[in-house]
Write an enzyme that holds these catalytic residues in place. Structure first.
Site, PDB file in Angstrom:
ATOM      1  N   GLU A 160      -9.854  14.451 -47.612  1.00 16.74           N
ATOM      2  CA  GLU A 160      -9.131  15.540 -48.266  1.00 16.74           C
ATOM      3  C   GLU A 160      -9.908  16.036 -49.482  1.00 16.74           C
ATOM      4  OE1 GLU A 160      -6.666  16.657 -46.758  1.00 16.74           O
ATOM      5  OE2 GLU A 160      -5.533  15.076 -45.774  1.00 16.74           O
ATOM      6  N   HIS A 165     -10.658  20.093 -45.169  1.00 12.61           N
ATOM      7  CA  HIS A 165     -10.965  18.678 -44.910  1.00 12.61           C
ATOM      8  C   HIS A 165     -11.805  18.505 -43.643  1.00 12.61           C
ATOM      9  CE1 HIS A 165      -6.922  18.008 -42.580  1.00 12.61           C
ATOM     10  NE2 HIS A 165      -7.889  18.115 -41.705  1.00 12.61           N
ATOM     11  N   ASN A 186      -7.342  23.149 -45.498  1.00 15.18           N
ATOM     12  CA  ASN A 186      -7.767  22.903 -46.888  1.00 15.18           C
ATOM     13  C   ASN A 186      -9.238  22.481 -46.955  1.00 15.18           C
ATOM     14  OD1 ASN A 186      -7.734  20.322 -45.888  1.00 15.18           O
ATOM     15  ND2 ASN A 186      -6.190  19.520 -47.275  1.00 15.18           N
ATOM     16  N   ASP A 237     -11.436   9.209 -36.934  1.00 19.32           N
ATOM     17  CA  ASP A 237     -10.309   8.751 -37.744  1.00 19.32           C
ATOM     18  C   ASP A 237      -9.139   8.274 -36.889  1.00 19.32           C
ATOM     19  OD1 ASP A 237      -9.788  11.339 -36.813  1.00 19.32           O
ATOM     20  OD2 ASP A 237      -9.800  12.249 -38.787  1.00 19.32           O
TER      21      ASP A 237
HETATM   22  C1  F6R Z   1      -9.387  15.095 -36.223  1.00 22.07           C
HETATM   23  C2  F6R Z   1      -9.755  15.346 -37.614  1.00 22.07           C
HETATM   24  C3  F6R Z   1      -9.262  16.510 -38.389  1.00 22.07           C
HETATM   25  C4  F6R Z   1      -9.149  17.789 -37.575  1.00 22.07           C
HETATM   26  C5  F6R Z   1      -8.627  18.948 -38.430  1.00 22.07           C
HETATM   27  C6  F6R Z   1      -8.380  20.177 -37.593  1.00 22.07           C
HETATM   28  O1  F6R Z   1     -10.006  13.921 -35.741  1.00 22.07           O
HETATM   29  O2  F6R Z   1     -10.457  14.558 -38.147  1.00 22.07           O
HETATM   30  O3  F6R Z   1     -10.121  16.722 -39.488  1.00 22.07           O
HETATM   31  O4  F6R Z   1     -10.401  18.109 -37.058  1.00 22.07           O
HETATM   32  O5  F6R Z   1      -7.434  18.579 -39.068  1.00 22.07           O
HETATM   33  O6  F6R Z   1      -7.332  19.903 -36.693  1.00 22.07           O
HETATM   34  P1  F6R Z   1      -7.026  20.875 -35.462  1.00 22.07           P
HETATM   35  O7  F6R Z   1      -8.220  20.816 -34.576  1.00 22.07           O
HETATM   36  O8  F6R Z   1      -5.806  20.286 -34.798  1.00 22.07           O
HETATM   37  O9  F6R Z   1      -6.814  22.232 -36.030  1.00 22.07           O
END
Ligand code: F6R
Length: 238
Positions: free
Chosen positions: A137, A132, A130, A64
């Site tokens: 989301e 995701h 959450n 992403d």
């Molecule tokens: C990152 C991504 C997000 C993260 C998630 C956890 O490329 O796609 O889904 O993997 O938000 O973020 P961290 O690792 O910072 O806790």
């Protein structure tokens, strides 16, 4: 789902690096890696950076990217990848979503075409509080392909820790869809820390529901979940 409980992120990263090594050997280097950003995979990139692994005939895709910020913006995922991995390891091709291009149809369709040409062998994932995965989301269709996403308030708040203030957090991102992620041959999801425990429990033990995007992974034939003890505390079966 195969669940591995590790002491810390370094030990989790070691497992991932070993998987990458095995894949590279099996494919004589010509493998395709799906990469993630955020705090969770940092130790993986640190270990890869100093490893002897050679990615010069491999391909990478990132999950992403924020919409509307430049690749040189310190918070962009382009910047993150250059700083943490690509500066040390060059791939034959490293594809990231072009957050600067507002033409969402072109960006998303091109990405899907590229992924179809280089199917992902292993996709790394973190998980949001959450549930995701990528920027998908709660409520995102399990069939979704690469798309533009409106970020939820929880995600904006959580990601504001990287920006000077919450108003600077982009409101939109491009993300591989859940269907895109599920098409990877293998998925490795890592989660560390107590603040991920509830999402991890729902992903592993809860019903498969669009309310918890990561729960879809229960339907994937090859998923490895790497957790530290605090992230695993909500699991009913370890
Ligand atoms: C990152 C991504 C997000 C993260 C998630 C956890 O490329 O796609 O889904 O993997 O938000 O973020 P961290 O690792 O910072 O806790």
């Amino acid at each position: 789902m195969k669940i591995e409980i590790v002491h810390d992120q370094q030990q989790g990263a070691q497992l991932v690096v070993e998987e990458f090594q095995t894949l590279l050997a099996r494919r004589s280097g010509a493998a395709t890696f799906g990469l993630a950003t955020g705090d969770t995979p940092l130790a993986v990139y640190q270990q890869l950076a100093v490893s002897p692994l050679d990615f010069s005939t491999s391909t990478s895709f990132n999950l992403d990217e924020y919409v509307g910020i430049t690749p040189t913006n310190l918070q962009s995922y382009h910047y993150y990848m250059n700083k943490n991995l690509f500066k040390y390891k060059q791939f034959a091709n490293s594809y990231l979503l072009d957050g600067q291009n507002p033409d969402q149809q072109t960006v998303c369709e091109n990405y899907e075409k590229l992924i179809a040409q280089h199917p992902i062998d292993v996709q790394l994932l973190g998980i949001g509080r959450n549930g995701h995965i990528g920027f998908n989301e709660p409520g995102t269709s399990f069939e979704s392909r690469t798309h533009r996403v409106k970020l939820s308030e929880t995600t904006i708040q959580s990601n504001s820790r990287f920006f000077d203030d919450q108003n600077q957090v982009p409101r939109y991102a491009y993300s591989m869809g859940i269907g895109t992620i599920m098409a990877a041959r293998k998925i490795i999801l890592m989660a560390y820390g107590a603040n991920k425990a509830a999402a991890v429990a729902k992903m592993v033990n809860g019903p498969v529901s669009v309310a918890v995007p990561a729960s879809v992974l229960q339907r994937h034939p090859q998923v490895e979940v790497i957790l530290d003890e605090p992230a695993s505390t909500g699991l009913s079966v370890k």
